[in-house]
Design a protein around this motif. Structure first.
Motif, PDB file in Angstrom:
ATOM      1  N   GLU A 211       0.823  -1.339  -0.107  1.00 57.05           N
ATOM      2  CA  GLU A 211       0.075  -0.092  -0.102  1.00 57.05           C
ATOM      3  C   GLU A 211       0.951   1.355   0.075  1.00 57.05           C
ATOM      4  O   GLU A 211       2.305   1.174   0.407  1.00 57.05           O
ATOM      5  N   LEU A 212       0.293   2.376  -0.342  1.00 58.02           N
ATOM      6  CA  LEU A 212       0.956   3.504  -0.336  1.00 58.02           C
ATOM      7  C   LEU A 212       0.025   4.624   0.208  1.00 58.02           C
ATOM      8  O   LEU A 212      -1.025   4.654  -0.162  1.00 58.02           O
TER       9      LEU A 212
ATOM     10  N   ALA B 228      -5.016   5.983   1.510  1.00 59.82           N
ATOM     11  CA  ALA B 228      -4.002   5.002   1.161  1.00 59.82           C
ATOM     12  C   ALA B 228      -4.539   4.222  -0.069  1.00 59.82           C
ATOM     13  O   ALA B 228      -5.669   3.893  -0.266  1.00 59.82           O
ATOM     14  N   PHE B 229      -3.609   3.832  -0.942  1.00 60.60           N
ATOM     15  CA  PHE B 229      -3.911   3.045  -2.276  1.00 60.60           C
ATOM     16  C   PHE B 229      -3.551   1.583  -1.806  1.00 60.60           C
ATOM     17  O   PHE B 229      -2.308   1.634  -1.796  1.00 60.60           O
ATOM     18  N   GLU B 230      -4.477   0.924  -1.713  1.00 61.14           N
ATOM     19  CA  GLU B 230      -4.086  -0.594  -1.152  1.00 61.14           C
ATOM     20  C   GLU B 230      -4.076  -1.468  -2.327  1.00 61.14           C
ATOM     21  O   GLU B 230      -4.956  -1.438  -3.211  1.00 61.14           O
TER      22      GLU B 230
ATOM     23  N   ASP C 153      -5.182   9.463 -12.961  1.00 61.89           N
ATOM     24  CA  ASP C 153      -6.589   9.331 -12.978  1.00 61.89           C
ATOM     25  C   ASP C 153      -6.984   8.465 -11.799  1.00 61.89           C
ATOM     26  O   ASP C 153      -7.978   7.398 -12.041  1.00 61.89           O
ATOM     27  N   GLY C 154      -6.298   8.417 -10.654  1.00 64.86           N
ATOM     28  CA  GLY C 154      -6.517   7.812  -9.390  1.00 64.86           C
ATOM     29  C   GLY C 154      -6.168   6.507  -9.480  1.00 64.86           C
ATOM     30  O   GLY C 154      -6.293   6.013  -8.330  1.00 64.86           O
ATOM     31  N   ASN C 155      -5.306   6.131 -10.446  1.00 65.82           N
ATOM     32  CA  ASN C 155      -4.776   4.584 -10.263  1.00 65.82           C
ATOM     33  C   ASN C 155      -3.122   4.766 -10.416  1.00 65.82           C
ATOM     34  O   ASN C 155      -2.528   5.764 -10.838  1.00 65.82           O
ATOM     35  N   LEU C 156      -2.528   4.015  -9.748  1.00 62.86           N
ATOM     36  CA  LEU C 156      -1.178   3.686  -9.526  1.00 62.86           C
ATOM     37  C   LEU C 156      -0.537   3.411 -10.958  1.00 62.86           C
ATOM     38  O   LEU C 156      -0.982   2.554 -11.491  1.00 62.86           O
ATOM     39  N   VAL C 157       0.625   4.040 -11.127  1.00 57.81           N
ATOM     40  CA  VAL C 157       1.211   3.684 -12.388  1.00 57.81           C
ATOM     41  C   VAL C 157       2.655   3.562 -11.999  1.00 57.81           C
ATOM     42  O   VAL C 157       3.210   4.389 -11.170  1.00 57.81           O
ATOM     43  N   VAL C 158       3.447   2.316 -12.452  1.00 58.92           N
ATOM     44  CA  VAL C 158       4.738   2.077 -12.096  1.00 58.92           C
ATOM     45  C   VAL C 158       5.531   2.141 -13.433  1.00 58.92           C
ATOM     46  O   VAL C 158       5.042   1.428 -14.501  1.00 58.92           O
TER      47      VAL C 158
ATOM     48  N   GLY D 107      -5.588  -2.277  -7.716  1.00 60.29           N
ATOM     49  CA  GLY D 107      -5.911  -1.815  -6.226  1.00 60.29           C
ATOM     50  C   GLY D 107      -7.074  -0.752  -5.873  1.00 60.29           C
ATOM     51  O   GLY D 107      -7.798  -0.556  -6.959  1.00 60.29           O
ATOM     52  N   SER D 108      -7.484  -0.398  -4.814  1.00 55.51           N
ATOM     53  CA  SER D 108      -8.259   0.612  -4.369  1.00 55.51           C
ATOM     54  C   SER D 108      -8.057   1.546  -3.325  1.00 55.51           C
ATOM     55  O   SER D 108      -6.837   1.229  -2.712  1.00 55.51           O
ATOM     56  N   TRP D 109      -8.707   2.553  -3.551  1.00 56.38           N
ATOM     57  CA  TRP D 109      -8.426   3.907  -2.453  1.00 56.38           C
ATOM     58  C   TRP D 109      -9.081   3.348  -0.994  1.00 56.38           C
ATOM     59  O   TRP D 109     -10.088   2.888  -1.075  1.00 56.38           O
ATOM     60  N   ALA D 110      -8.440   3.846   0.221  1.00 57.70           N
ATOM     61  CA  ALA D 110      -9.111   3.455   1.333  1.00 57.70           C
ATOM     62  C   ALA D 110      -8.985   4.915   2.187  1.00 57.70           C
ATOM     63  O   ALA D 110      -7.673   5.611   2.032  1.00 57.70           O
TER      64      ALA D 110
END
Length: 80
Positions: free
Chosen positions: A19-20, A27-29, A46-51, A63-66
């Motif tokens: 998570e971040l 947190a992005f889980e 756009d609210g999504n994690l990119v590596v 993943g999803s936001w919490a």
């Protein structure tokens, strides 16, 4: 470990993360743990994690936001 998710700052060492957490209590889980290698860069689009891998490959892990609830800073108890 503190990671900077600005898309340009590369990780300085290998990290296994699940998570971040942001400074403002979110947190992005990740659905599955993710291994970041040295040189990988992370960002949110756009609210999504990119590596962005050092090789140029781009991943979009699921993943999803919490929301994180915090009580705020608590002073340590005084010792005698």
């Amino acid at each position: 470990m503190r990671l900077i998710a600005d898309g340009t700052t590369a990780t300085s060492r290998a990290v296994l993360m699940n998570e971040l957490e942001t400074d403002d209590g979110y947190a992005f889980e990740l659905n599955r743990p993710l291994f970041l290698a040295v040189g990988d860069r992370i960002d949110f689009e756009d609210g999504n994690l990119v590596v962005a891998r050092a090789s140029g490959e781009r991943l979009r892990p699921a993943g999803s936001w919490a929301t994180r609830c915090r009580l705020g800073y608590r002073r340590p108890a005084a010792t005698a």
